[in-house]
Design a protein around this motif. Structure first.
Motif, mmCIF file in Angstrom:
data_model
loop_
_atom_site.group_PDB
_atom_site.id
_atom_site.type_symbol
_atom_site.label_atom_id
_atom_site.label_comp_id
_atom_site.label_asym_id
_atom_site.label_seq_id
_atom_site.Cartn_x
_atom_site.Cartn_y
_atom_site.Cartn_z
ATOM 1 N N ASP A 285 23.424 34.955 62.008
ATOM 2 C CA ASP A 285 24.368 35.919 61.799
ATOM 3 C C ASP A 285 25.552 36.115 62.734
ATOM 4 O O ASP A 285 26.993 35.898 62.384
ATOM 5 N N ALA A 289 29.453 34.722 62.756
ATOM 6 C CA ALA A 289 30.343 35.566 62.934
ATOM 7 C C ALA A 289 31.425 35.083 63.828
ATOM 8 O O ALA A 289 32.837 34.922 63.748
ATOM 9 N N ASP A 294 31.755 36.563 58.287
ATOM 10 C CA ASP A 294 31.169 37.395 58.453
ATOM 11 C C ASP A 294 31.824 38.537 57.229
ATOM 12 O O ASP A 294 33.171 38.067 56.979
#
Ligand SMILES: Cc1ncc(C[n+]2csc(CCOP(=O)(O)OP(=O)(O)O)c2C)c(N)n1
Ligand SMILES: [Mg+2]
Lengths: 302, 277
Positions: A285, A289, A294
């Motif tokens: 993640d 991002a 994101d």
């Protein structure tokens, strides 16, 4: 995803003695061990020798077998690229090249392990089909398809393990070469594929909570692309959003091309990995991002 | 003609002390990440220590003519702790290992201080090293290039292309070390690929000067390299144990990429302390 792939391949392999799996020194996930133990002759480990892995699959296919090549995405597609192109693509052989950890899933392993342009590269090869299931259930469908088709080579982009299920209540079944509505709405349509579809689902929830009527689509077959399905999505929504864990030049670009060709009137927003190597680490993640993928960043950009 | 010593002397006791410290440090780092390649690093620790701290001039720092490439990139924890001990990397760098704000990942990244090539995909390092060695020879330098390969990556066709080119180009300033631990991801190399052996004879046949040593014996490594005839690139086949130094890690495949839990960590430290006392 790895486990569903292994489980399904094991099931198919028990029934069909022409199915082989050729791995390159990657620990067999889940039921791959069962496949190895019970279909011994049809499990081959080439060691750290990916070029040979692809060539051997080509040889097996030339003799009528249904082989799968299996390792980490960068090593199944990039390392033996010319073997994939010539031996599989040019000869149009029904070999499935499985890429584990497509995209930037192997976040902490760094750039040498990031298959961030795999879908584009595989799609560029004539005859090659490209499938990227969005959840473990789609992996089962896709694997069954790959194990039974004789059309030509397929690049099957998978994640790792522990991906959430996104398609149990899908309003449409999985069909090779067709986009698949997981939910249907009338205002916004979000198109995605592969593991990052979980972000698309999160965004869909958020927009729905804000009063938007949202369609969520798994574009699992990136090649051949369902042009007609995408043209319809563009025509029947006010806004289309593409979220893609791939460098620019993949699905997002194709959707723009179709929008131009069909003079689509909707607004179109695309979110992809950036055209750069990111020398940062952290979890999947966090790396997404860093590329801008994101849900907060995407929502803010809409 | 008088032949002056090519390499500085090896103090084996000091090397043992250093490697003990490096092992402790790798274990320390393992306590704040979810996974890292400990066993691959412990396998090549004595080799990497010998290269950095004895065989390369000025420890291979920027002023040194010598260069090191960790071809088995996943062994880089060995390299990181050595670079930290030299002050090239900071303890903050290691504290931020694999985090979004750190510069160190699970494979060496060119551009980070002390890292001379990005590796991680196996089978790249030897060709890169041949290129570096050839550049030195043809650009009038006297630098030596050192590289560590895993036995797994020796299976890559590209490694054999590099072996062929190393002797064709006559890069006698190149020293390759094989971390011959008889393990790769799927199990024992000797079981999956019996025809991988004999190894030394294959390198001989490709025109390299060869030696075979215990890869955890600093003195033996040093002796083999110092005693070389020269005139050819050299490959030292090092018999090693994957996970060397921590009993439960030795030759146990899961430690290829697992971090110990707190109890396992304590046991590992106790074992290392016992050896050093
Ligand atoms: C080209 C390539 N293929 C596959 C991998 C995945 N991989 C990482 S380590 C490894 C094998 C580990 O065994 P070995 O190479 O002998 O290293 P060591 O025993 O020293 O850890 C593999 C297959 C890789 N990094 N690069
Ligand atoms: Mg090994």
């Amino acid at each position: 995803m790895r486990n569903q792939f292994a489980e399904t391949l094991y099931e198919m392999g028990k029934k069909d003695s022409s199915i082989y799996i050729v791995v390159a020194d990657i620990s067999p996930a889940g039921s791959m061990g069962k496949f190895r133990d019970e279909c011994g002759e049809r499990f081959i480990n080439v060691g750290v020798a990916e070029q040979s892995m692809i060539g051997i699959c080509a040889g097996l296919a030339l003799k009528g077998c249904q082989p799968f090549a299996y390792t980490i995405a960068t090593f199944s597609l990039y390392r033996p690229f010319e073997m994939v192109r010539d031996d599989l693509g040019y000869q149009n052989l029904p070999v499935t090249v499985v890429g584990i950890g497509g995209g930037v899933i192997y976040s902490t392993l760094g750039g040498t392990h990031h298959a961030q342009e795999d879908v584009i590269i595989a799609s560029a090869i004539p005859n090659m089909s490209v499938i990227a299931p969005c959840d473990p259930l789609e992996v089962v469908e896709a694997t069954r398809y790959c194990a039974t088709q004789k059309k030509g080579p397929i690049y099957l982009r998978l994640g790792k393990a522990g991906e959430p299920t996104l398609t149990e209540n899908a309003v449409e079944p999985w069909e090779f070469g067709k986009i698949r509505y997981l939910r249907r709405g009338s205002d916004t349509c979000i198109l995605s594929y592969g593991v990052v579809t979980n972000k698309a689902a999160e965004l869909a929830d958020r927009l729905t909570a804000e009063g938007d009527s949202v369609s969520l689509v798994s574009a699992h077959t990136i090649k051949p692309l369902d042009r007609e399905g995408i043209a319809q999505a563009l025509a029947h929504h006010k806004r289309v959003i593409v979220i893609e864990e791939c460098a620019p030049g993949g699905l997002a670009s194709r959707v723009k091309e179709i929008a131009w060709d069909t003079e689509a009137k909707c607004t179109l927003h695309t979110f992809t990995l950036q055209d750069k190597f990111i020398h940062n680490y952290g979890n999947h993640d966090q790396l997404l991002a860093a590329h801008g993928l994101d849900v907060d960043l995407i929502a803010a950009a809409l | 003609m008088e032949r002056k010593a090519e390499f500085q002397a090896m103090d084996a006791a000091a090397a043992r002390q250093r490697c003990m410290g490096y092992r402790r440090r790798v274990l320390e780092v393992s306590q704040h990440v979810s996974a890292l390649h400990i066993a691959p690093a412990f396998s090549c620790l004595e080799i990497t220590d010998a290269i950095y701290n004895v065989l390369m001039r000025d420890q291979g720092n920027d002023a040194s003519p010598d260069r090191f490439v960790m071809s088995k990139g996943h062994g880089c924890m060995a390299q990181y702790v050595i670079l930290e001990s030299q002050g090239v990397l900071s303890s903050d760098d290691l504290a931020k290992y694999c985090t979004p704000h750190g510069q160190l990942g699970a494979h060496p990244d060119y551009g980070v201080a002390g890292i001379r090539a990005s590796t991680g995909s196996l089978g790249h390092g030897l060709s890169i090293a041949v290129g570096m060695a050839y550049a030195e020879k043809t650009q009038g330098g006297d630098g030596r290039i050192f590289t560590v390969l895993s036995d797994g990556e020796v299976q890559e066709g590209s490694t054999w292309e590099a072996l062929m080119m190393g002797s064709t180009l006559g890069v006698d300033n190149l020293f390759a070390f094989i971390d011959n631990n008889d393990f790769q991801s799927l199990g024992r190399t000797s079981e999956t690929h019996p025809s991988f052996y004999p190894l030394v004879e294959k390198f001989d046949a490709f025109g390299w000067e060869t030696a075979e040593v215990n890869g955890h014996d600093a003195e033996a490594i040093h002796k083999a390299v110092s005693a070389r005839q020269g005139g050819k690139p050299m490959v030292v086949v090092c018999k090693t144990t994957k996970g060397r130094g921590v009993s439960y890690m030795e030759n146990v495949p899961i430690w290829h990429y697992r971090a110990p839990n707190p109890e396992e960590y304590q046991q590992a430290l106790d074992e290392l302390n016992e050896v050093s006392s």
